[in-house]
Write a protein that holds these residues in place. Structure first.
Motif, PDB file in Angstrom:
ATOM      1  N   TYR A   1       7.879  50.629  40.385  1.00  0.00           N
ATOM      2  CA  TYR A   1       7.130  49.501  40.950  1.00  0.00           C
ATOM      3  C   TYR A   1       7.955  48.871  42.065  1.00  0.00           C
ATOM      4  O   TYR A   1       9.166  49.082  42.175  1.00  0.00           O
ATOM      5  CB  TYR A   1       6.796  48.461  39.876  1.00  0.00           C
ATOM      6  CG  TYR A   1       8.003  47.779  39.276  1.00  0.00           C
ATOM      7  CD1 TYR A   1       8.512  46.593  39.839  1.00  0.00           C
ATOM      8  CD2 TYR A   1       8.647  48.305  38.165  1.00  0.00           C
ATOM      9  CE1 TYR A   1       9.625  45.972  39.303  1.00  0.00           C
ATOM     10  CE2 TYR A   1       9.758  47.694  37.630  1.00  0.00           C
ATOM     11  CZ  TYR A   1      10.249  46.526  38.192  1.00  0.00           C
ATOM     12  OH  TYR A   1      11.355  45.919  37.665  1.00  0.00           O
TER      13      TYR A   1
ATOM     14  N   TYR B   1      12.278  35.784  39.604  1.00  0.00           N
ATOM     15  CA  TYR B   1      11.285  36.727  39.116  1.00  0.00           C
ATOM     16  C   TYR B   1      11.988  37.897  38.433  1.00  0.00           C
ATOM     17  O   TYR B   1      13.107  38.275  38.774  1.00  0.00           O
ATOM     18  CB  TYR B   1      10.400  37.254  40.252  1.00  0.00           C
ATOM     19  CG  TYR B   1      11.151  37.513  41.538  1.00  0.00           C
ATOM     20  CD1 TYR B   1      11.844  38.686  41.730  1.00  0.00           C
ATOM     21  CD2 TYR B   1      11.181  36.552  42.541  1.00  0.00           C
ATOM     22  CE1 TYR B   1      12.548  38.913  42.904  1.00  0.00           C
ATOM     23  CE2 TYR B   1      11.882  36.769  43.711  1.00  0.00           C
ATOM     24  CZ  TYR B   1      12.560  37.955  43.889  1.00  0.00           C
ATOM     25  OH  TYR B   1      13.265  38.171  45.037  1.00  0.00           O
TER      26      TYR B   1
ATOM     27  N   PHE C   1       3.343  45.188  32.628  1.00  0.00           N
ATOM     28  CA  PHE C   1       4.631  44.535  32.806  1.00  0.00           C
ATOM     29  C   PHE C   1       4.842  43.561  31.641  1.00  0.00           C
ATOM     30  O   PHE C   1       4.610  42.363  31.771  1.00  0.00           O
ATOM     31  CB  PHE C   1       4.675  43.761  34.141  1.00  0.00           C
ATOM     32  CG  PHE C   1       4.585  44.628  35.367  1.00  0.00           C
ATOM     33  CD1 PHE C   1       3.355  45.025  35.858  1.00  0.00           C
ATOM     34  CD2 PHE C   1       5.722  45.049  36.012  1.00  0.00           C
ATOM     35  CE1 PHE C   1       3.266  45.824  36.987  1.00  0.00           C
ATOM     36  CE2 PHE C   1       5.651  45.844  37.140  1.00  0.00           C
ATOM     37  CZ  PHE C   1       4.415  46.253  37.629  1.00  0.00           C
TER      38      PHE C   1
ATOM     39  N   HIS D   1       7.386  40.869  32.707  1.00  0.00           N
ATOM     40  CA  HIS D   1       7.293  40.327  34.059  1.00  0.00           C
ATOM     41  C   HIS D   1       7.231  38.805  33.998  1.00  0.00           C
ATOM     42  O   HIS D   1       6.476  38.225  33.215  1.00  0.00           O
ATOM     43  CB  HIS D   1       6.039  40.874  34.744  1.00  0.00           C
ATOM     44  CG  HIS D   1       5.906  40.481  36.181  1.00  0.00           C
ATOM     45  ND1 HIS D   1       5.363  39.296  36.571  1.00  0.00           N
ATOM     46  CD2 HIS D   1       6.254  41.151  37.319  1.00  0.00           C
ATOM     47  CE1 HIS D   1       5.376  39.233  37.894  1.00  0.00           C
ATOM     48  NE2 HIS D   1       5.906  40.344  38.371  1.00  0.00           N
TER      49      HIS D   1
ATOM     50  N   GLY E   1      11.067  41.829  37.013  1.00  0.00           N
ATOM     51  CA  GLY E   1      10.200  42.967  36.746  1.00  0.00           C
ATOM     52  C   GLY E   1      10.327  43.367  35.279  1.00  0.00           C
ATOM     53  O   GLY E   1       9.365  43.759  34.635  1.00  0.00           O
TER      54      GLY E   1
ATOM     55  N   ILE F   1       8.419  44.970  44.109  1.00  0.00           N
ATOM     56  CA  ILE F   1       8.107  43.528  44.124  1.00  0.00           C
ATOM     57  C   ILE F   1       8.436  43.002  45.517  1.00  0.00           C
ATOM     58  O   ILE F   1       9.506  43.273  46.066  1.00  0.00           O
ATOM     59  CB  ILE F   1       8.904  42.757  43.056  1.00  0.00           C
ATOM     60  CG1 ILE F   1       8.559  43.263  41.649  1.00  0.00           C
ATOM     61  CG2 ILE F   1       8.592  41.262  43.144  1.00  0.00           C
ATOM     62  CD1 ILE F   1       9.326  42.559  40.548  1.00  0.00           C
TER      63      ILE F   1
ATOM     64  N   THR G   1       3.690  42.027  42.934  1.00  0.00           N
ATOM     65  CA  THR G   1       4.250  43.147  42.174  1.00  0.00           C
ATOM     66  C   THR G   1       3.295  44.326  42.283  1.00  0.00           C
ATOM     67  O   THR G   1       2.125  44.215  41.922  1.00  0.00           O
ATOM     68  CB  THR G   1       4.444  42.763  40.701  1.00  0.00           C
ATOM     69  OG1 THR G   1       5.223  41.574  40.624  1.00  0.00           O
ATOM     70  CG2 THR G   1       5.151  43.875  39.949  1.00  0.00           C
ATOM     71  N   GLU G   2       3.795  45.453  42.763  1.00  0.00           N
ATOM     72  CA  GLU G   2       2.973  46.631  43.032  1.00  0.00           C
ATOM     73  C   GLU G   2       3.363  47.774  42.093  1.00  0.00           C
ATOM     74  O   GLU G   2       4.522  48.181  42.052  1.00  0.00           O
ATOM     75  CB  GLU G   2       3.162  47.061  44.489  1.00  0.00           C
ATOM     76  CG  GLU G   2       2.373  48.294  44.882  1.00  0.00           C
ATOM     77  CD  GLU G   2       2.708  48.742  46.283  1.00  0.00           C
ATOM     78  OE1 GLU G   2       2.110  49.726  46.753  1.00  0.00           O
ATOM     79  OE2 GLU G   2       3.588  48.108  46.926  1.00  0.00           O
ATOM     80  N   CYS G   3       2.401  48.266  41.347  1.00  0.00           N
ATOM     81  CA  CYS G   3       2.634  49.401  40.455  1.00  0.00           C
ATOM     82  C   CYS G   3       2.611  50.697  41.270  1.00  0.00           C
ATOM     83  O   CYS G   3       1.685  50.924  42.051  1.00  0.00           O
ATOM     84  CB  CYS G   3       1.573  49.436  39.365  1.00  0.00           C
ATOM     85  SG  CYS G   3       1.750  50.804  38.194  1.00  0.00           S
TER      86      CYS G   3
END
Length: 280
Positions: free
Chosen positions: A32, A20, A85, A88, A22, A34, A73-75
């Motif tokens: 952010y 993954y 993203f 992303h 970002g 993850i 994934t958290e902003c």
């Protein structure tokens, strides 16, 4: 890419690895986080149990065993307009799908029939193992049964009534058995085999000839079937003999025992009685 707030991406099947990013080259202007969720029970930040892949925030994670993996994934900003993203990316490596379970064995046969069918186009010497196998497969297809339920028991020449002109007029009589799951299935097989209907006869001939190693120019259907009864049920176990109740009747052997034990006592009592009588 371009999601607002937060993003969840899960493997469609059990995975052995997830990669993954970002971002790759262009770092977002917001913070952010993850997270990786394995089997929906344990959550780990990408900073732990992860391996860096390339420049930027690209990492990989491998669970201890194939598992259902989700990447969250958290902003981390209050300005929601910045939560995009553009680079992303999440890539899963799925474990191989398990092989399908083996098919269930067919139920044991409870009945069978014996039949004889004449085929034109072969003599007994020409009707070898390949032709027998083709006959079994073709007959199984026509009767809608498993090929293992059919056994060719004998193949003999059918005597010609006149002078033989060519091999195409050779004829063999094929004796075979068909096993069935229930005794009630016999009527279905009988309806398909014992027939003078031209459509059914042509269907049998074409189904047999469609098999490799078998070409039939004509057939003669069975006149009748020999029905074989289902095997008898095993007899119930014989119970152990039950001793007769004590009826108060003394057997001969018991009488002998009582005679031995009490005979002298009775004799002695009789002698004392007689002596007392004589002395009176």
């Amino acid at each position: 890419a371009g999601d607002f707030g937060a993003r969840m991406c899960c493997s469609s099947y059990y995975a052995t690895k997830v990669e993954y990013c970002g971002y790759n080259a262009t770092k977002p202007s917001f913070n952010y986080l993850i997270h990786v969720t394995s089997d929906k029970t344990s959550t780990a930040s990408i900073s732990s149990s992860a391996t860096n892949l390339t420049d930027g925030d690209c990492k990989s994670y491998e669970p201890d065993a194939p598992a259902k993996i989700c990447v969250y994934t958290e902003c981390r900003t209050t300005d929601t307009s910045d939560c995009t993203f553009p680079e992303h990316k999440v890539t899963f490596t799925h474990s191989p799908f398990p092989p399908p379970p083996p098919p269930s064995p067919p139920p044991p046969a409870q009945a069978a029939v014996e039949a004889t069918m004449e085929l034109t186009g072969y003599n007994a010497a020409e009707f070898g193992d390949a032709q027998k196998t083709a006959f079994k497969n073709g007959m199984a297809s026509y009767l809608n049964v498993d090929a293992a339920a059919i056994t060719v028991t004998n193949v003999i020449d059918v005597a010609s009534s006149g002078r033989k002109l060519q091999a195409a007029t050779d004829k063999v009589s094929v004796e075979f058995t068909v096993k069935m799951t229930t005794f009630a299935d016999i009527s279905t097989v009988e309806e398909k085999l014992v027939t003078e209907d031209a459509t059914k006869l042509n269907n049998i001939k074409n189904t047999l000839s469609a098999q490799a190693d078998l070409t039939v120019t004509a057939i003669t259907a069975p006149v009748s079937l020999t029905k074989l009864a289902p095997p008898p049920s095993p007899p119930p176990p014989v119970p152990p003999p039950v001793p007769p109740p004590n009826s108060g009747i003394i057997s001969t052997s018991d009488a002998a025992k009582w005679s031995i034990l009490f005979g002298p006592v009775v004799s002695l009592a009789f002698a004392v009685l007689c002596d007392a009588f004589l002395n009176v």
